[in-house]
Design a protein around this motif. Structure first.
Motif, mmCIF file in Angstrom:
data_model
loop_
_atom_site.group_PDB
_atom_site.id
_atom_site.type_symbol
_atom_site.label_atom_id
_atom_site.label_comp_id
_atom_site.label_asym_id
_atom_site.label_seq_id
_atom_site.Cartn_x
_atom_site.Cartn_y
_atom_site.Cartn_z
ATOM 1 N N GLU A 93 0.710 -1.084 0.066
ATOM 2 C CA GLU A 93 -0.346 0.102 0.653
ATOM 3 C C GLU A 93 0.753 1.207 -0.232
ATOM 4 O OE1 GLU A 93 -3.158 -0.563 -0.653
ATOM 5 O OE2 GLU A 93 -2.930 -2.114 -1.110
ATOM 6 N N LEU A 94 1.778 1.323 0.786
ATOM 7 C CA LEU A 94 2.755 2.325 0.317
ATOM 8 C C LEU A 94 3.486 2.480 -0.472
ATOM 9 C CD1 LEU A 94 4.032 1.806 3.946
ATOM 10 C CD2 LEU A 94 2.993 3.636 3.750
ATOM 11 N N ASN A 95 3.507 1.214 -1.759
ATOM 12 C CA ASN A 95 4.148 1.588 -2.915
ATOM 13 C C ASN A 95 3.460 1.794 -4.188
ATOM 14 O OD1 ASN A 95 6.960 0.219 -3.343
ATOM 15 N ND2 ASN A 95 6.923 -0.326 -2.221
ATOM 16 N N ARG A 96 1.963 1.712 -3.312
ATOM 17 C CA ARG A 96 0.837 1.386 -4.143
ATOM 18 C C ARG A 96 1.143 3.211 -4.647
ATOM 19 N NH1 ARG A 96 -2.349 -1.018 -6.087
ATOM 20 N NH2 ARG A 96 -2.109 -2.863 -4.055
ATOM 21 N N ILE A 97 0.631 4.447 -3.564
ATOM 22 C CA ILE A 97 0.546 5.279 -3.632
ATOM 23 C C ILE A 97 2.228 6.521 -3.403
ATOM 24 C CG2 ILE A 97 -1.753 6.040 -2.235
ATOM 25 C CD1 ILE A 97 0.513 6.744 0.541
ATOM 26 N N GLY A 98 3.124 5.333 -3.661
ATOM 27 C CA GLY A 98 4.722 5.867 -4.005
ATOM 28 C C GLY A 98 5.012 6.969 -3.121
ATOM 29 N N VAL A 99 4.398 7.057 -1.879
ATOM 30 C CA VAL A 99 5.910 7.981 -0.441
ATOM 31 C C VAL A 99 5.463 6.635 0.988
ATOM 32 C CG1 VAL A 99 4.447 9.968 -1.544
ATOM 33 C CG2 VAL A 99 2.809 8.447 -0.100
#
Length: 397
Positions: A93-99
């Motif tokens: 989920e952190l990679n999904r938004i990129g931050v």
């Protein structure tokens, strides 16, 4: 004789649906809660954090306060004692938004070193604060001029009574700007043969005299994830801060690389999914020559090829994740996944940008940032070339 009626309408195939039996309803509840948190606390701030080239310390504290950090830590150290599936959800989920990916790095890659090799005093001192977000961690291995050749490091730690005197420099250190606890690889025996037997890991608190942060480095992508230089000038580190045994640091780092590389591959796969998802939406909406771009055969072939690569990667990675959670040693397969999936994602970023045309070059479209961010994925955590070396060696070549 009865006739079978065949529907003329083809059901749309859901490319992004995955059968993942190792993830339960509890994992999905964790994911949903995390998504809601990120929608409120991260997504509105992405542009600001990208411009500032770091994610604020408060973000990690809020993650900890909501119970998202270090889900695997045992209850006796204020953790939840959850399985690796929760670490995967956090990374995805952190990679999904990129931050905020450094939260996953700290929770799922670095803190496990302390859980596995730390003594009871070290665990009681640091783990509860890692769970709460009061402490974020960083691992310091890379040195100027020394990348994958870890055994050639020169940062020294000379024993002086109850302390080590540390001198040297580290670079490309992710999360170095805000981290309050550093896991630093040092040479405690510069004469060891082979050289890797002279490497140890020291726990270094950020306020240690003689230790300082150098430049905040300007990177091509992943701007909201900071990277800095670290400088040691006669820094006095208590011997009590030695992680595990002296001379075993290299082996500790290698032992945990399987999980790190699995998480990197998982993060890359999620980014690939998001790039392809947004590109598919774009080509359906964008018109040229009086019809949507998605109707052009070249576009359809490009999407079909990327969709096939993605589905194959999903299937392979989910199989490895299940094996890893069962405790299997799958270094060779994870090396395959790490290089192939990150390289696939890097290729896909260029293909998706091309399908966006000129708009893909504009910062207002997410593909521009993704294009920059994925460039490093085949490099960190072990380069593509190192992964191929491991595979070849394990194949008996």
């Amino acid at each position: 004789m009865s006739k079978t009626t065949i529907s003329s309408k083809q059901e749309t195939y859901d490319l992004f649906k995955r059968d993942r039996p190792f993830l339960t309803q509890e994992h999905e509840m964790f994911r949903n809660s995390l998504k809601k948190f990120l929608e409120k606390e991260a997504i509105p701030n992405i542009e600001k954090w990208e411009e500032e080239r770091c994610t604020p310390r408060e973000f990690y504290e809020k993650l900890g306060a909501q119970g998202f950090l270090c889900p695997q830590v045992k209850p006796e150290y204020d953790g939840l004692g959850l399985d690796f599936g929760f670490n995967m959800v956090l990374a995805e989920e952190l990679n999904r938004i990129g931050v905020g990916m450094l939260a996953s790095t700290s929770s799922s890659i670095i803190v496990p070193y302390l859980e596995r090799y730390g003594n009871e005093e070290q665990k009681k001192k640091y783990l509860p604060k890692c769970v709460s977000g009061e402490i974020t961690t960083s691992v310091a291995m890379t040195e100027p001029g020394i990348g994958s050749d870890l055994a050639s490091m020169s940062t020294s730690a000379i024993r002086d009574g109850d302390h080590y005197i540390v001198n040297g420099q580290k670079t490309f250190i992710s999360n170095g700007l805000h981290a309050s606890l550093f896991f630093v690889a040092v040479k405690t025996d510069p004469k060891a043969t082979p050289a890797r037997k002279g490497i140890s890991i020291l726990l270094v608190d950020a306020d240690t005299p003689g230790f300082s942060r150098g430049r905040k480095l300007k990177k091509l992508g992943q701007h909201s994830a900071d990277a800095v230089e670290l400088i040691f000038e006669d820094a006095r580190i208590p011997v009590a801060n030695l992680l595990g045994e002296e001379g075993q640091g290299f082996y500790y780092l290698m032992e945990k690389l399987q999980q790190e590389r699995l998480l990197i591959a998982s993060g890359a796969l999620v980014v690939a999914e998001e790039m392809l998802k947004t590109t598919m939406s774009y080509v359906k909406e964008r018109h040229a020559f009086g019809k949507p771009i998605s109707s052009f055969q070249n576009t359809q072939f490009e999407i079909a090829e990327m969709a096939t690569e993605l589905k194959m990667a999903q299937t392979f990675l989910d199989n490895l994740a299940a094996k890893h959670m069962q405790g299997e040693n799958i270094v060779t397969e994870i090396s395959m996944a790490k290089w192939s999936i990150t390289e696939m994602t890097r290729r896909m970023s260029a293909r998706c940008l091309q399908l966006h045309g000129g708009y893909g070059f504009m910062e207002e479209y997410p593909i521009a940032r993704r294009y920059r961010d994925v460039a490093v994925m085949p490099i960190y955590g072990g380069t593509t070339e190192i992964m191929k070396n491991i595979i070849a060696k394990n194949l008996g070549l």
